[in-house]
Design a protein around this motif. Sequence first.
Motif, PDB file in Angstrom:
ATOM      1  N   GLY A   1      46.920  16.503  -4.204  1.00 15.59           N
ATOM      2  CA  GLY A   1      46.791  17.942  -3.972  1.00 15.59           C
ATOM      3  C   GLY A   1      48.111  18.683  -4.066  1.00 15.59           C
ATOM      4  O   GLY A   1      48.151  19.906  -3.856  1.00 15.59           O
TER       5      GLY A   1
ATOM      6  N   ASP B   1      49.462  25.141  -5.334  1.00 17.34           N
ATOM      7  CA  ASP B   1      48.649  23.920  -5.337  1.00 17.34           C
ATOM      8  C   ASP B   1      48.198  23.570  -3.911  1.00 17.34           C
ATOM      9  O   ASP B   1      47.019  23.315  -3.646  1.00 17.34           O
ATOM     10  CB  ASP B   1      49.493  22.774  -5.938  1.00 17.34           C
ATOM     11  N   VAL B   2      49.155  23.595  -2.991  1.00 18.14           N
ATOM     12  CA  VAL B   2      48.859  23.271  -1.590  1.00 18.14           C
ATOM     13  C   VAL B   2      47.815  24.229  -1.020  1.00 18.14           C
ATOM     14  O   VAL B   2      46.820  23.814  -0.415  1.00 18.14           O
ATOM     15  CB  VAL B   2      50.167  23.348  -0.746  1.00 18.14           C
TER      16      VAL B   2
ATOM     17  N   SER C   1      41.626  25.218  -7.180  1.00 21.81           N
ATOM     18  CA  SER C   1      40.940  24.020  -6.683  1.00 21.81           C
ATOM     19  C   SER C   1      39.460  24.314  -6.767  1.00 21.81           C
ATOM     20  O   SER C   1      38.965  25.207  -6.075  1.00 21.81           O
ATOM     21  CB  SER C   1      41.314  23.733  -5.231  1.00 21.81           C
TER      22      SER C   1
ATOM     23  N   THR D   1      44.182  23.888  -2.293  1.00 17.99           N
ATOM     24  CA  THR D   1      43.490  22.772  -1.641  1.00 17.99           C
ATOM     25  C   THR D   1      43.170  23.136  -0.179  1.00 17.99           C
ATOM     26  O   THR D   1      42.045  22.927   0.293  1.00 17.99           O
ATOM     27  CB  THR D   1      44.359  21.496  -1.692  1.00 17.99           C
TER      28      THR D   1
HETATM   29 MG    MG Z   1      46.080  21.340  -4.770  1.00 19.17          MG
END
Ligand code: MG
Length: 360
Positions: free
Chosen positions: A181, A292-293, A249, A296
């Motif tokens: 993730g 990205d973090v 995501s 997710t």
């Molecule tokens: Mg991610």
Amino acid sequence: MPREQLVGGGLIVALIVLVGVGLWKTSAPHTVAVVRQSKAVMGTSCTLMAIVPSNESVHADQIVHEAETTLRGVEARMSAWLNDSELGRFNAAGASREIPLSPETLAVLRTARQAWTQTGGAFDVTCRPLIELWRDAGRRDMVPTDSALDRARAASSWDDIELTATGAAKRTATASVDLGGIAKGYAIDQAADVLWHACVDGGLVDVGGDLVCFGRPHHGHDWPIDVKNPFGPGILARLRIGGGAVCTSGNYARFTQIGGRRYSHIIDPRTGRPADVALSVTVWALDAVTADVWATALSVLREQGLARLPQSVEALLVVGTKDQHHLICTPGFRLILDEPLPAGLRVWKPPSIAPGPSQD
Ligand code: MG
Ligand code: AMP
């Protein structure tokens, strides 16, 4: 075979790498876009672009090649599915032994631990035992038993992992991590840095739809970025950004099927069960690790997570099914949405006091 396995398998099997390099004229005089497209990078395909004066196209070709090598280097170090990656070795190791890690992998692990705090535990790279449990459940087409779930939950904890100056050690042999993730975001940032330091006029690194762009775009003043329709072909919305990172995501896109029901590839660490499948999250941030973090994390936290977003992080949530869904975005995300706005969009109203730990 569940899709998750197909994705994991794509990383392991050495695929024929298809590379395409192209040269396009840009709208600015005397500049060209040098484009490199490759398959089988982090289980998906990538596009790298450098906008340069036309007499520098040969040099730019080397630069985009170097940027791709950077992507592959991060994958080789941080994929939890490759036994000989740093993470593969760490996960296979026993307890109480320090496993040396590269400064890059350690930095990503430290950032992941900070993200765990920032997201109130929703982003948790230590939930690999749970990820494996649900992956196996998909293979066997049987939901895990309560006791197996309890064991995997107990094994998924930052308490069991110690980061040192040069590596990491486990307190229990069952502890393991999965950077799926965050590592793609890190790889994209690193590859974009390669382009940036080469002083190109503009650059783009796109890995399977997650991307960073900066500087002068191909045409016009802003980079046009399409948000895919999570329910089928076509696009849901178009963004226009001066730069930054966009990551999505999509619970719709990657799932395991058990007993005919879809289960997300994202785990809700609070319950140990997969997050709700009917959700797609797109995040804009200054860097791809952050985008990205949060993409997710918001897949776990949903609308309630929007109040936790740090400054300069904007999000769009698509909630529901193909036939019945609504969209919600932060006020800042509304500003980067191109007309016409997607149907059913509501702009989120932030609370005047953000939630935080009690001071009493
Ligand atoms: Mg991610
Ligand atoms: P993404 O597609 O960027 O949302 O990343 C999903 C991947 O992150 C999964 O395939 C897992 O490898 C990993 N993952 C699943 N659940 C979590 C979670 N709650 N926190 C951090 N990583 C997770």
